[in-house]
Design a protein around this motif. Sequence first.
Motif, mmCIF file in Angstrom:
data_model
loop_
_atom_site.group_PDB
_atom_site.id
_atom_site.type_symbol
_atom_site.label_atom_id
_atom_site.label_comp_id
_atom_site.label_asym_id
_atom_site.label_seq_id
_atom_site.Cartn_x
_atom_site.Cartn_y
_atom_site.Cartn_z
ATOM 1 N N VAL A 80 -5.823 5.251 2.186
ATOM 2 C CA VAL A 80 -5.796 5.473 3.642
ATOM 3 C C VAL A 80 -4.449 6.035 4.070
ATOM 4 O O VAL A 80 -4.374 7.031 4.808
ATOM 5 C CB VAL A 80 -6.101 4.157 4.395
ATOM 6 C CG1 VAL A 80 -5.801 4.307 5.891
ATOM 7 C CG2 VAL A 80 -7.548 3.745 4.197
ATOM 8 N N PHE A 81 -3.359 5.422 3.608
ATOM 9 C CA PHE A 81 -2.031 5.880 4.019
ATOM 10 C C PHE A 81 -1.683 7.229 3.392
ATOM 11 O O PHE A 81 -0.906 7.993 3.972
ATOM 12 C CB PHE A 81 -0.983 4.834 3.663
ATOM 13 C CG PHE A 81 -0.997 3.633 4.568
ATOM 14 C CD1 PHE A 81 -0.825 3.780 5.928
ATOM 15 C CD2 PHE A 81 -1.186 2.360 4.066
ATOM 16 C CE1 PHE A 81 -0.837 2.684 6.775
ATOM 17 C CE2 PHE A 81 -1.203 1.253 4.903
ATOM 18 C CZ PHE A 81 -1.030 1.413 6.264
ATOM 19 N N ALA A 82 -2.243 7.509 2.219
ATOM 20 C CA ALA A 82 -2.015 8.826 1.624
ATOM 21 C C ALA A 82 -2.682 9.915 2.453
ATOM 22 O O ALA A 82 -2.158 11.027 2.593
ATOM 23 C CB ALA A 82 -2.553 8.844 0.187
ATOM 24 N N ALA A 83 -3.848 9.577 3.024
ATOM 25 C CA ALA A 83 -4.551 10.551 3.854
ATOM 26 C C ALA A 83 -3.950 10.651 5.246
ATOM 27 O O ALA A 83 -3.897 11.736 5.839
ATOM 28 C CB ALA A 83 -6.031 10.157 3.951
ATOM 29 N N TRP A 84 -3.514 9.506 5.798
ATOM 30 C CA TRP A 84 -2.964 9.477 7.154
ATOM 31 C C TRP A 84 -2.062 8.267 7.295
ATOM 32 O O TRP A 84 -2.537 7.144 7.350
ATOM 33 C CB TRP A 84 -4.100 9.410 8.184
ATOM 34 C CG TRP A 84 -3.615 9.254 9.594
ATOM 35 C CD1 TRP A 84 -2.656 9.986 10.221
ATOM 36 C CD2 TRP A 84 -4.059 8.274 10.543
ATOM 37 N NE1 TRP A 84 -2.480 9.543 11.520
ATOM 38 C CE2 TRP A 84 -3.331 8.496 11.745
ATOM 39 C CE3 TRP A 84 -5.010 7.254 10.511
ATOM 40 C CZ2 TRP A 84 -3.521 7.716 12.880
ATOM 41 C CZ3 TRP A 84 -5.181 6.490 11.647
ATOM 42 C CH2 TRP A 84 -4.458 6.725 12.818
ATOM 43 N N ASP A 85 -0.773 8.503 7.373
ATOM 44 C CA ASP A 85 0.179 7.402 7.499
ATOM 45 C C ASP A 85 0.351 7.085 8.980
ATOM 46 O O ASP A 85 1.389 7.370 9.588
ATOM 47 C CB ASP A 85 1.511 7.770 6.854
ATOM 48 C CG ASP A 85 2.351 6.544 6.529
ATOM 49 O OD1 ASP A 85 2.021 5.454 7.049
ATOM 50 O OD2 ASP A 85 3.323 6.664 5.763
ATOM 51 N N GLY A 86 -0.666 6.449 9.550
ATOM 52 C CA GLY A 86 -0.722 6.222 10.987
ATOM 53 C C GLY A 86 -0.238 4.875 11.435
ATOM 54 O O GLY A 86 -0.689 4.392 12.483
ATOM 55 N N ALA A 104 0.818 -1.215 0.000
ATOM 56 C CA ALA A 104 0.000 0.000 0.000
ATOM 57 C C ALA A 104 0.853 1.266 0.000
ATOM 58 O O ALA A 104 0.359 2.337 -0.359
ATOM 59 C CB ALA A 104 -0.938 -0.002 1.197
ATOM 60 N N HIS A 105 2.110 1.161 0.384
ATOM 61 C CA HIS A 105 3.002 2.325 0.373
ATOM 62 C C HIS A 105 3.725 2.497 -0.956
ATOM 63 O O HIS A 105 4.490 3.458 -1.116
ATOM 64 C CB HIS A 105 4.021 2.211 1.513
ATOM 65 C CG HIS A 105 3.509 2.682 2.832
ATOM 66 N ND1 HIS A 105 2.778 1.871 3.678
ATOM 67 C CD2 HIS A 105 3.588 3.894 3.448
ATOM 68 C CE1 HIS A 105 2.454 2.558 4.766
ATOM 69 N NE2 HIS A 105 2.919 3.775 4.650
ATOM 70 N N ARG A 106 3.496 1.614 -1.907
ATOM 71 C CA ARG A 106 4.085 1.806 -3.227
ATOM 72 C C ARG A 106 3.309 2.874 -3.999
ATOM 73 O O ARG A 106 2.167 3.185 -3.683
ATOM 74 C CB ARG A 106 4.083 0.496 -4.023
ATOM 75 C CG ARG A 106 4.900 -0.612 -3.385
ATOM 76 C CD ARG A 106 4.995 -1.835 -4.291
ATOM 77 N NE ARG A 106 5.554 -2.982 -3.589
ATOM 78 C CZ ARG A 106 5.834 -4.149 -4.154
ATOM 79 N NH1 ARG A 106 5.602 -4.327 -5.450
ATOM 80 N NH2 ARG A 106 6.342 -5.145 -3.438
#
Length: 451
Positions: A40-46, A12-14
Amino acid sequence: MWRDESVTYQVAHRSLGELWGLLGEIDAVHGLYYLLMHAVFAAWDGGLTALRLPSVLATALAAAGVGAIGTRLAGRRAGTLAGLVFAVLPLTQQYAQEGRSYALVTAGVTWATYFFLRATADSRARWWTAYVLTLHLASWLHEFAALVLLAHGLTLWRSRPERRDVRRWAGAAAGVGLGLLPLAVLSAGQAEAQLGWLGRPSAGAWLLFAGLSVVAVLLCRRLIRAGAPGAVPLTRLALPLLIAPAGLLMTLSLVKPWYVDRYVLYGMTGLALPAGAALSWAIGQRHRLAPAARALTACLAAGAAVAVLLPWSLLVRSPESRKDDVVAVARVVERQARPGDGVLFLPARRREWLLSSPGVYGRLDDLALAESPAASRTLQGTERDAAAIRRAVLAADRVIALTDPPGQPLDPFPQEDIKRRTLRTHFEVCERTRVQGAQIVVYARPGRCTP
């Protein structure tokens, strides 16, 4: 975080281009989920919270769906209790706090089932449209969600429907099938790489399936005999939902292994519905008991529920409930690694243990890596040939090897064999650390091990 969650995290981080390239080679069945998690990670890398939050929310949505179905079939109290039963089932709790697609699939299938009930009772186009769209979405999150069509077909057949409803359901099922066809064709070409690790269902899996089915059948039978509200339509829906998708997949897996319980997690709805209705019926009979007997019965029931469910609830929240713990592996490697150390993964797919910790992985020289996961459009990258791996290992003074625990089968491939032989012949073990599902072994040239 265990290895499957690590795949979600690093994929998902690619970039979208890298993600699209990967899905053309492998894991297309999870493509929509990876795209969702990328957003999701683009909006919030939590971190882990962001990784698991969609599953938590989806499980809450699925529990609400079970409640809505139970309310429609057997009344508000039965629906509320069915939703609560669903929420405390060990399998539900396990995948509610895991960064994979199965909780989202369950939510989609559960609400599609609710729309199916509304459509067959009402026949207005909006309910059929909602049914098709929701089931289509669930199936693109994981294509085995479409197996629920078999359960819905059995429910419809047992309900003696009008021809109009049969035609509309058949049209809806065909629409879902046609919409899913591109994914099915693509994933069929990836099936060997995707599911090649699976074995046939174990005796334990068959016993669990049979046990849950028997419990559900007995509950439904008791409800019907007692004349509980909605017992007959609830039985017609719940038993096919619990038994048909899992039973079909397990039977097919005798020939071609495809079955894992999480692939048909949504079948737990078929257990929660009769359990909730049975609890509701039992509460409705409380007037037959004296007040003291009611209190005693309630306390005994609550105590039994806690005694059975609490150990399972605690277990599924511990690292021991998963095959491995990539966070623990990364912490050990971070503590042991020195500048210039090489790293080897035995087997190569264990590279996943460090891919979700780029700060740790980036400090090490991956001695066997030929092309990175993103560049090679793979999950764990590609490796050099055996001769090149041997040369790279012999050029290193210290090597950190990440391996399976003792007793696991060894991969017979030339690259894996040369890693083991070179380390065994030219290095000595300085330190060996075991964590859940893995071991980390530090090797150095003879006589060069230092504290």
